[in-house]
Design an enzyme around this catalytic site. Structure first.
Site, PDB file in Angstrom:
ATOM      1  N   SER A  68      -0.380  12.844 -15.194  1.00 31.09           N
ATOM      2  CA  SER A  68      -0.434  11.391 -15.220  1.00 31.09           C
ATOM      3  C   SER A  68      -1.285  10.913 -14.066  1.00 31.09           C
ATOM      4  O   SER A  68      -1.411  11.589 -13.049  1.00 31.09           O
ATOM      5  CB  SER A  68       0.970  10.795 -15.111  1.00 31.09           C
ATOM      6  OG  SER A  68       1.343  10.717 -13.748  1.00 31.09           O
ATOM      7  N   LYS A  69      -1.855   9.736 -14.272  1.00 30.21           N
ATOM      8  CA  LYS A  69      -2.836   9.278 -13.298  1.00 30.21           C
ATOM      9  C   LYS A  69      -2.222   8.974 -11.940  1.00 30.21           C
ATOM     10  O   LYS A  69      -2.935   8.774 -10.972  1.00 30.21           O
ATOM     11  CB  LYS A  69      -3.650   8.096 -13.835  1.00 30.21           C
ATOM     12  CG  LYS A  69      -2.881   7.081 -14.626  1.00 30.21           C
ATOM     13  CD  LYS A  69      -3.848   6.035 -15.176  1.00 30.21           C
ATOM     14  CE  LYS A  69      -3.140   5.007 -15.999  1.00 30.21           C
ATOM     15  NZ  LYS A  69      -3.137   5.137 -17.409  1.00 30.21           N
ATOM     16  N   ARG A  70      -0.900   8.953 -11.872  1.00 25.64           N
ATOM     17  CA  ARG A  70      -0.279   8.715 -10.567  1.00 25.64           C
ATOM     18  C   ARG A  70      -0.494   9.914  -9.624  1.00 25.64           C
ATOM     19  O   ARG A  70      -0.547   9.751  -8.426  1.00 25.64           O
ATOM     20  CB  ARG A  70       1.206   8.405 -10.723  1.00 25.64           C
ATOM     21  CG  ARG A  70       1.477   6.907 -10.603  1.00 25.64           C
ATOM     22  CD  ARG A  70       2.861   6.544 -11.080  1.00 25.64           C
ATOM     23  NE  ARG A  70       2.923   6.641 -12.538  1.00 25.64           N
ATOM     24  CZ  ARG A  70       3.825   7.350 -13.203  1.00 25.64           C
ATOM     25  NH1 ARG A  70       4.728   8.047 -12.558  1.00 25.64           N
ATOM     26  NH2 ARG A  70       3.832   7.369 -14.520  1.00 25.64           N
TER      27      ARG A  70
END
Ligand code: GLU
Length: 462
Positions: free
Chosen positions: A250-252
């Site tokens: 995930s882009k986090r």
């Protein structure tokens, strides 16, 4: 004929690296078998569309080398390849299913459906549509004729649904656990399920190779193929990429968009090479191989179900190997293309022997070599106490007749000795004076690249 596809939705700013990974398998499987690779844009969820996302996606896919035989850009015999341009088709097929008694109209309001779900939750029932409209079709059709908005739902058969997955084997699901899936929405757009089945059939897709997140949808698709009386394609669901801590990518945690990596100067071929190793390994255990070789040795049956780890650190390491294996001229060219024409190629070419082993991606170049193109604006160490030594170095360097690497080494060592400084301190001082930084490529070589005049100027300024 083998025909594969990817069907990305333009719901992000670019292609997800996970889509490149499955795209690569689709591409390889088609090419290996003399077939075709198709890109279809699934843009039926209008609320989630990111403006510019589709353009960027197609651009990135081209840049990375996954070129399609048929796509919205190049067209093809089954055009259009963008679902929003095929709406009349889906409506026609939805109607066909209603006529066949395999689907029905539903006019339930969001409020009623909400209420129904709450009740089901309370009674600990599987949440699914209670077929209220199915049992009242005559009345429903009358209301639709009067203008009531409606959807079309699949009449899910209450039987076992079975299909073979090329990677996961036999999959069995109980139809009675599945909802009467909406096929056509009230805005006239198909849902993913209707769109994907109609298009995969009409576009003659033979192998559907996609992420495992679509596995729960596949029984619905199988029912749809049966309802239409269409031949089932082959399915292969590949495992999703994970972060090194095994969480979902995930882009986090790390960049997930392909261009984020390309824009850092990761080579498309290195990214493809790394992604090829997600859930698959080379039969000879090779780590580095070309796309051509991958196509030759890839086989769907070798794809593993264990969750592959996408580690940007390893990707960079692999890109570093590509850099090291490159021809020096070609590398200089890549670097210039990356940093821009304002940086002279002759200087870049001279730096290659100093940095080829050190940089892992093209964006590492300027932080390391930027000082060769402009004088330091600031210094990482206060040099004021070295004023006399630096003046002396400037003079001795100025007196050099033959400004060669060997001579320079000798002169500098002598300077350090005369100043009574340890070599480590002396060269730290000089490095900061010349580059502004405590860390740089080998200093003496860098000074030779800069030339005598420039070195004297910099020492003087420092
Ligand atoms: N539109 C889906 C996506 O965004 C495609 C899923 C499939 O390949 O069937 O990934």
């Amino acid at each position: 004929m083998i025909r594969t596809r990817i069907a990305p939705s333009p719901t992000g700013k670019d292609v997800h690296v996970g889509s490149i990974s499955t795209g690569l398998m689709n591409f390889a499987w088609a090419k290996k078998n003399g077939g075709q690779f198709i890109i279809r844009i699934e843009d039926t969820d209008q609320t989630r569309i990111v403006p510019g996302g589709e353009k960027k996606m197609l651009e990135t896919l081209g840049k990375i080398g996954l070129t399609a035989d048929e796509s919205p850009l190049v067209g093809g015999p089954y055009a259009p390849y963008r679902q929003s341009e095929r709406l009349s088709l889906y409506k026609k097929y939805a109607e066909e299913l209603v006529t066949k008694g395999k689907a029905y109209y539903c006019i339930c309001t969001a409020e009623r459906l909400d209420e129904m779900r709450k009740q089901q939750q309370k009674n600990k029932q599987i949440p699914k549509y209670d077929r209220h409209c199915f049992h009242n079709q005559e009345e429903v059709i009358k209301k639709i004729k009067e203008g009531t908005p409606y959807v079309v739902r699949l009449l899910m058969p209450e039987k076992e649904i079975v299909f073979e997955d090329l990677i996961r084997g036999r999959i069995v699901m109980q139809g009675s656990n599945l909802d009467d899936q909406v096929l056509l929405k009230s805005d006239g757009f198909p849902t993913y399920h209707l769109g994907v089945v109609v298009d995969d059939h009409l576009m003659k897709i033979s192998h559907i190779i996609r992420g495992e997140e679509w596995l729960p949808s596949t029984p619905k698709h199988v029912v749809l193929y049966e309802a239409f009386g269409w031949e089932l394609p082959l399915f292969a669901h590949v495992s999703l990429l994970r972060n090194p801590d095994k969480s979902k990518l995930s882009k986090r945690k790390n960049p997930v968009w392909t261009s984020d990596y390309i824009d850092q100067g990761i080579f498309p071929e290195a990214l493809l090479n790394y992604l090829a190793l997600m859930g698959w390994s080379h039969p000879e255990g090779k780590e580095l191989f070309t796309l051509e070789e991958y196509i030759r040795v890839f086989d769907l049956k070798d794809v593993q179900t264990t969750a592959p780890v996408f580690d940007p650190v390893k990707l960079e390491w692999m890109n570093g190997l590509y850099i090291r294996n490159m021809d020096k001229d070609a590398l200089a060219e890549k670097i210039q293309a990356f940093i821009g024409p304002a940086y002279p190629k002759e200087i870049i070419a001279k730096t290659i022997p100093l940095i080829q082993e050190r940089i892992k991606k093209l964006s590492d170049y300027l932080p390391l070599c930027g000082f060769l193109f402009e004088q330091p604006k600031q210094y990482e160490v206060d040099l004021s106490k070295y004023k006399t030594v630096l003046q002396d170095v400037s003079k001795k360097v100025g007196d050099m007749k033959d400004f060669s690497l060997e001579n320079l080494n000798g002169v500098l060592i002598a300077c350090a000795k005369e100043a009574g400084m340890k070599n480590s301190e002396f060269f730290m001082m000089l490095r900061v004076a010349i580059t502004g930084k405590k860390i740089s490529p080998p200093l003496n070589d860098s000074m030779i690249i800069l030339g005598k005049e420039e070195c004297i100027k910099r020492i003087g300024k420092a």
